[in-house]
Structure formats: structure tokens, C-alpha cells
Design an enzyme around this catalytic site. Structure first.
Site, PDB file in Angstrom:
ATOM      1  N   GLU A  50      -5.479  -6.624   0.195  1.00  0.00           N
ATOM      2  CA  GLU A  50      -6.536  -5.804  -0.204  1.00  0.00           C
ATOM      3  C   GLU A  50      -6.278  -6.033  -1.880  1.00  0.00           C
ATOM      4  OE1 GLU A  50      -4.544  -4.949   1.982  1.00  0.00           O
ATOM      5  OE2 GLU A  50      -5.661  -3.940   3.775  1.00  0.00           O
ATOM      6  N   PHE A 112      -2.990   9.178  10.876  1.00  0.00           N
ATOM      7  CA  PHE A 112      -2.270   7.860  10.944  1.00  0.00           C
ATOM      8  C   PHE A 112      -3.308   7.131   9.871  1.00  0.00           C
ATOM      9  CE2 PHE A 112      -2.634   3.164  12.479  1.00  0.00           C
ATOM     10  CZ  PHE A 112      -1.551   2.951  11.956  1.00  0.00           C
ATOM     11  N   GLN A 113      -2.725   6.312   9.078  1.00  0.00           N
ATOM     12  CA  GLN A 113      -3.436   5.632   7.865  1.00  0.00           C
ATOM     13  C   GLN A 113      -4.344   6.597   7.026  1.00  0.00           C
ATOM     14  OE1 GLN A 113      -4.891   1.797   9.596  1.00  0.00           O
ATOM     15  NE2 GLN A 113      -2.946   0.856   9.137  1.00  0.00           N
ATOM     16  N   LYS A 162     -14.678   7.527   9.154  1.00  0.00           N
ATOM     17  CA  LYS A 162     -15.072   6.508  10.120  1.00  0.00           C
ATOM     18  C   LYS A 162     -16.393   7.409  10.717  1.00  0.00           C
ATOM     19  CE  LYS A 162     -13.796   4.468  14.246  1.00  0.00           C
ATOM     20  NZ  LYS A 162     -12.671   4.203  15.333  1.00  0.00           N
ATOM     21  N   MET A 476       7.629 -14.411 -20.562  1.00  0.00           N
ATOM     22  CA  MET A 476       7.461 -13.622 -21.774  1.00  0.00           C
ATOM     23  C   MET A 476       8.535 -12.496 -21.894  1.00  0.00           C
ATOM     24  SD  MET A 476       5.559 -13.013 -24.157  1.00  0.00           S
ATOM     25  CE  MET A 476       3.847 -13.291 -24.301  1.00  0.00           C
TER      26      MET A 476
END
Lengths: 577, 162
Positions: A50, A112-113, A162, A476
């Protein structure tokens, strides 16, 4: 007729003219993805992470000037976008990110999630929304695109429970957006503009400092006109590269921590700094108390918070950079000053500085110098490629040794400094500009932060060129360790790096390697022949190379360190014109 | 330097957290913050007492203005205004001190809003100085509980610049 929230979302995206979306599916966004599956007017690109979806949308936005869009699922899907969103926020890139959310009745129950992504992204978005009712969906999306793309642009997140994407409502696209509390100032104050003409005409040693705002507002033409007309030399911040032609005789390249000697000297010696679409970041100013001690400052920016945040400003002009410059140029036409005459000795001084210490590095016949690779990329692409970078030495060499003549050809994470940005951004840029050559100039450390996107590039037949300046170090940080930490290379030695050629091949991409300077150009030319898949080039470079000039943290920007070894007579110097 | 900043905001959920998050994220101080609905229930008013030098306070007001849900920001530093705060204090004076305590409360125009066998609860409103003076005076009588609303402010007629 009532349609469900997922369809409303797609209708809204159509209204906004969206063609490309980047995303990753999951439980609570199944509905949206199911509807997108049949949608012919837009294409969803599945990334492999993502974070990369948001960077790709960001790269798409930077290359095209349009709003980038990403859709991800709730919980981990949403939290994975945070780095991408923060990257876009720091660099003022317009994005709309849709995250799925658990159904409204479960919010707050540790479902959940579930993650409070609106809470998490509050400080790194321009604005964000949790849509609680499908009836508000279209209006919210309309507002989000408006907020993302106007004023000082930035990312906006919309959290979609949802039941909102499955719930039914009439689709009503609001004709206008009217947010009473959001009214950016687009036109500069007339009096301020007149005052700035006075200051410019009096100045003997003026410098224009152009930033990302020039690119975001599309003001390159106006900037060039101003510089040429008033004979003012121009330096760019890293975000401003491409806003003014890098090959122009008035260009002094980049200023700041790894800026050119002459840009930094010019700033410190100037009597007037005209900051255009800049925010006087600490990487640019060095120690602020010693920044441009003799200069008055005119600051043009659309965001009032940028003004007087880091440095004192004598004349602020709040407004869209292009509008302000247009008004400024119109006002200048009323004056009959011979702008060039008073500046000639200043311009000569700058030329002397340019000759005194040009950008240079030690060329070696046996070992590839990283600067040499960037220089050759510039040559083989004739300066016309879109260059994305990761973060670290690769980014600075790409900023120094490639000359950007056009806006939106330099895509790099400036504010946040996100390693792993360049490759997914290159994917987005290649999709926005299918006919352009797109490079990601990378380090062997950075590329491994989003290397899984090789799969995305392969399956979409994107001929992105990845040039890895492979020094087997986090270069760096290693440079700082060498200079300031007694050469104690704590955890910067990457020791085991994968065989990038084999890795590319394993993904179905092309892998190439150069180990000597002679091989660099042939490898680059070979990569340009590939038109239907990504090419990963492993340039095995000198691990000791450092980015110069360098202003140590906390020093004034004319307190620069140079590569002193180059003074040894046996080493041949290469000067970049 | 102390500043009283009045912030008119959309009465939406999350707005308080946007404002408080701005202060904590940018290292600004909040000495007190009070929020309430205005006559228009879609709009709330926050009164924030903060401190900092000119540059910081300028940043605070600009940053607040930048938040999308914020309608208007007023720094009362530049405006003639009145400020009030309400304090409830539960005090348990000894029997012999009760009369004296009530007298002090009366002088400060405090109202006794609850009294029991052991304690009095006094309500007092006023500006910072008055409240500070009152608290100082009644400390010896034994403060059991203490709660304050945070300051609210309103401009005097005409919004005249000082």
C-alpha cells in the site's frame, strides 16, 4: 434511482476525470474493487504494497499535475499508506486516498483490521474525513478533490466504512463546492506587489530562490520572464528543480546543504532574496541566524504559515505564485528602468564564483564514480528524461549532475526524505507519461525498501529504468559517519546485498550490470532499447564517494566542505559544464 | 506573553482533536481551552489561552486558520475585550471561621451554591486577577476541591483596536 456507495464512488471518480487509480484490495473494500473490475473508464493498478500505491499515485500527480488517487483496505492497508501520505503532505502533492473501514456500528470496538486512520493521518493530511452516511459520500468526495488540488495542494484521506460503500443513495454530484472556512488567497496584494518592484529596482545584488511552488502553480514561464527581464540570477531549492531551466545562464543550480558553491555564496552575498514558492527549510537555510545576513527578503507563497516561520521577511506576498508573478510582470512593464545595468557587476561576480568552484568530482578510469553515472544518464537521455530518485547520496547526485530544464521532470521526496519513494513514483510517472523515458536513480539501500514493485512494473509492461548506484552502504549516513563519527560505520554496511541482475530476472525484468566506467554508457544505451519491461541496472560504484559541497548541520550555508583530495595533482579533475 | 485566542469552528466531530493536535504537534502551549456551542448549533467557539513570542503566536493563528474546519481566528491581544472565568471551590472552614469566610465570599460576589455540615461550595466568576486574589484569601480556610472552566473572552463594542 438509488445506487450503492461503491458505485457512487466510481461515479464521483468519473466526474473528476480520474483514469488511473493505485490500490490494494482487502476485506472491507471488496465491494469497491468488485465494481472497479468492470469499469472501463479507469484502470486500477495493483501494487505490491500500500505504501507503493500512494507513492505511485504521488508520482503520477507530480508528473501529470493531476490529482493522484489510491484505494486501500482498512487496518494494515490504511496504516501502510501513512508514509506515502506524509511524503505527499511535506511536498504539497495533491492526492485523494480512500481507505476502507469496518462497518460504522463496529467502529471503536477493536474489530478485525480496524485502525483509527482518520486519527492517525490527521497531522499528515491537508484534511481528512470519515464518511458516516452514504448520503454524504458524493459531497465529501467532491470536497476532498477540491481541497487536495486548490490552495497549497496536499493529500486528503477519506475513510469509508463498509456499510457506506454497500448502502444505497441517490447519486447527486454537487455543482459547486462551498466550504465557508476554506478560502485560499490567490491574488497578491497590489500594494505589496508595487513595493516589491521598488525593492527589486533598488537591489544591486538580488537572487531569486525558486521552490516547489513554482512547479505546483505552473509558473515556470513567468519566472523565466522575470529573471531575464530583471537580470536576476536564480537558484532553486531541491523541490524547485525544473522550475527554471538548469541550463540557463542565469541558473545557479540548487542551493543549501548540498547546493552549489556559487548559489550559496550568492545567497550569502546578496542584498535581496526573492523567495518564490519556498518555505525556507532548514536544509536550505543552514543556521538561520547567519542566513543571507545583508539581504532583505521578499517572500511569495500561497501559504501564509510559510511566511516568517523560519526566517524574517521584509515583504510578504500571499498568493498563487503564477498570479503574483503575472501581476508583478505587468507592473514592471510600467517602469522604464534599465534593469541590466545595475546588475552587471553582480552577474560577473557570480560568474567568477562559478569558475572558482564548479561542481566537480574525481574521475577514475578503473572505478565507477556515482557522479559519472548521473552525468552519463543526462547525456544518453539528452536531458529529457523524467528522473525519480530515492533518498540519500543518490538523490543529491541526481539533483546536482542532471540539469532539469522543464518542470515535472524531477520527482523526489524533499520534505520527508522517504527512502523507497523513487521506484513506485517512477511507476506512476511512467503511466502518466507513457512516451517519456523515466529513470529511478537509486541507492542499493533505498531500492530495497520497495523492490517488490518490480512485479507491478513487469505486469504493466512499464519500461522504467532503475539505475542503482551500488556502493554496498547506506551512503549518506556513512558519509556523516566518516566525517563526524570517526569513521565508525555503525550499521550502514549493507554487507549482503542481493544480486540485482538475478533479482530483476527473477521478476521477469531485465537486469544489467556495469563494473567499470567503460561499461556505463553501453549499459545505459542497452536499457533505452527495452520498451516493454523494467530494466534494473546495477552500477558498482566507488563506496568512498561523498556528496560535495556539503554544509555541516548547524553551519551557515557558505561554510562548505569540499572534496579536498581532489587537490592532489595526480588525480585528474572532471568539470561539469 | 499570554494571548487569548478565540477560534470559531465547525461543530464537527474531530475538530477539537485537530486543534489540540496542532498545538501538541508543533510544540505550542495551551494554558487553558474551553469550548461551547454558539447560537448557531453548527458552530462552536473555542477560547484558547496560549503563550509565546510574537513569531510563535503569529504561527499559532496562521496554523489555526489553515485548518479546514476553522472559520475564524481572533487574537484578543489586539482588541479591547473582557475575559471571565468561572471557578467552583469546595471549602471546609472551621466553625469559628465560617462567618469570616462567608464575608470574603460576599466581598468577591461569590455565591454559595451548596452547603453541608462540613463544606461550602462557592461559585465565583471574574478575570484572572480577581480569581487569583480570591483563591489567595481563602486558602487558609482549607480548599477541598477546586475546578475552573478556563477563560472565555468577548470583544467590547466596536472591536476597537487598543
Amino acid at each position: 434511482m438509488k445506487i450503492n456507495g461503491s458505485k457512487i464512488l466510481i461515479e464521483c471518480l468519473k466526474k473528476e476525470g480520474i483514469k488511473h487509480i493505485y490500490g490494494y484490495p482487502g476485506g472491507v473494500v471488496l465491494n469497491i474493487f468488485d465494481h472497479l473490475y468492470d469499469e472501463k473508464s479507469m484502470e486500477l493498478t495493483l501494487t505490491r504494497h500500500e505504501q507503493a500505491a500512494v507513492h505511485a499515485a504521488d508520482g503520477y500527480a507530480r508528473a501529470s499535475g493531476k490529482v493522484g488517487v489510491a484505494i486501500v483496505t482498512s487496518g494494515p492497508g490504511a496504516t501502510n499508506t501513512v508514509t506515502g501520505i506524509a511524503t505527499a503532505y511535506m511536498d504539497s502533492i495533491p492526492l485523494v486516498v480512500f481507505s476502507g473501514q469496518v462497518p460504522t456500528m463496529l467502529i471503536g470496538n477493536d474489530a478485525f483490521q480496524e485502525a483509527d486512520i482518520v486519527g492517525i493521518t490527521r497531522p499528515c493530511t491537508k484534511h481528512n474525513y470519515l464518511v458516516k452516511d452514504v448520503k454524504d459520500l458524493a459531497k465529501t468526495i467532491r470536497e476532498a478533490f477540491h481541497i487536495a488540488s486548490t490552495g497549497r495542494p496536499g493529500p486528503v484521506l477519506i475513510d469509508l466504512p463498509k456499510d457506506v460503500t454497500t448502502g444505497m443513495a441517490e447519486f447527486v454530484w454537487p455543482k459547486h463546492v462551498n466550504i465557508r472556512s476554506y478560502n485560499p488567497t490567490y491574488h497578491g496584494n497590489r500594494w505589496m506587489i508595487k513595493q516589491s518592484i521598488q525593492m527589486i529596482s533598488k537591489a544591486k545584488k538580488p537572487v531569486i530562490m525558486a521552490g516547489g511552488g513554482v512547479i505546483l502553480s505552473g509558473a515556470s514561464k513567468e519566472l523565466k520572464e522575470l529573471a531575464e527581464k530583471a537580470k536576476i540570477p536564480v537558484t532553486m531549492t531541491m523541490m524547485g528543480l525544473g522550475g527554471f531551466p538548469g541550463t540557463h545562464k542565469l541558473s545557479m543550480g540548487m542551493l543549501g546543504m548540498h547546493g552549489t558553491y556559487y548559489a550559496n555564496r550568492a545567497i550569502q552575498g546578496s542584498d535581496l532574496i526573492i523567495g518564490i514558492g519556498v518555505r525556507f527549510d532548514d536544509r536550505v537555510t543552514g543556521r538561520t541566524e547567519s542566513f543571507a545576513p545583508d539581504a532583505k527578503v521578499i517572500h511569495i507563497d500561497i501559504d501564509p504559515t510559510s511566511i516568517r516561520k523560519n526566517v524574517d521577511v521584509d515583504l510578504p506576498v500571499v498568493g498563487d505564485v503564477r498570479n503574483v508573478l503575472t501581476d508583478l510582470l505587468a507592473e514592471m512593464k510600467k517602469h522604464k528602468e534599465q534593469w541590466g545595468a545595475v546588475r552587471s557587476s553582480w552577474l560577473k561576480q557570480i560568474d567568477r564564483w562559478k569558475k572558482e568552484r564548479p561542481l566537480e568530482y574525481r574521475f577514475d578510469k578503473k572505478i565507477i564514480k556515482p557522479e559519472f553515472v548521473v552525468e552519463k544518464i543526462y547525456e544518453v537521455t539528452k536531458g529529457k528524461a523524467i528522473i525519480c530518485t530515492e533518498v540519500g547520496q543518490n538523490q543529491m547526485w541526481a539533483a546536482q549532475y542532471y540539469k532539469y530544464d522543464k518542470p515535472r521532470t524531477w520527482l523526489s521526496s524533499g520534505g520527508l526524505g522517504t527512502m523507497g519513494y523513487g521506484f513506485p513514483a517512477a511507476i506512476g510517472a511512467q503511466m502518466a507519461c507513457p512516451d517519456e523515458t523515466v529513470f529511478d536513480i537509486a541507492g542499493d539501500g533505498s531500492i530495497q525498501m520497495n523492490i517488490q514493485e518490480l512485479a507491478t512494473a513487469v505486469i504493466n509492461k512499464l519500461p522504467v529504468k532503475i539505475a542503482i548506484l551500488n556502493n554496498r552502504f547506506l551512503g549518506m549516513v556513512r558519509q556523516w559517519q566518516e566525517l563526524f563519527f570517526n569513521e565508525r560505520y555503525a550499521h550502514t554496511d549493507l554487507d549482503v546485498t542481493p544480486d540485482f541482475v538475478k533479482l530483476a530476472e527473477a521478476y521477469g525484468a531485465v537486469g544489467l550490470r556495469a563494473t567499470t566506467p567503460d561499461e556505463v554508457v553501453p549499459v545505459l544505451k542497452e536499457s533505452l532499447k527495452v520498451k516493454d519491461k523494467p530494466v534494473m541496472m546495477d552500477f558498482v560504484v566507488d563506496w568512498k564517494s561523498k556528496v560535495y559541497p556539503m554544509v555541516p548541520a548547524g553551519a551557515a550555508i557558505d561554510e562548505m566542505i569540499f572534496d579536498e583530495e581532489k587537490k592532489k595533482p595526480e588525480k585528474k579533475l572532471r568539470t561539469v559544464k | 506573553m499570554k494571548h487569548t485566542i478565540s477560534v470559531l469552528v465547525e461543530n464537527k466531530f474531530g475538530v477539537l482533536s485537530r486543534v489540540s493536535g496542532l498545538f501538541s504537534g508543533r510544540g505550542f502551549n495551551i494554558e487553558s481551552l474551553s469550548v461551547g456551542e454558539t447560537i448557531d448549533p453548527a458552530v462552536s467557539l473555542m477560547t484558547i489561552i496560549t503563550s509565546g513570542d510574537d513569531r510563535i503566536v503569529e504561527q499559532i493563528t496562521k496554523q489555526l486558520n489553515k485548518l479546514i474546519d476553522i472559520i475564524k481566528v481572533v487574537d484578543f491581544m489586539e482588541i479591547d475585550h473582557v475575559e471571565r472565568e468561572l471557578v467552583l471551590i469546595k471549602v471546609s472552614p472551621r466553625k469559628t471561621d465560617k462567618a469570616e469566610f462567608l464575608k470574603i465570599a460576599e466581598i468577591f460576589r461569590g455565591r454559595i451554591i451548596d452547603s453541608g455540615t462540613q463544606t461550602f461550595t462557592v461559585e465565583i466568576t471574574g478575570d484572572e486577577k480577581k480569581i487569583a486574589a480570591f483563591i489567595e484569601l481563602i486558602k487558609p480556610y482549607g480548599i477541598k476541591e477546586f475546578v475552573r472552566t478556563g477563560k472565555v473572552a468577548i470583544a467590547r463594542e466596536g472591536l476597537k483596536k487598543k
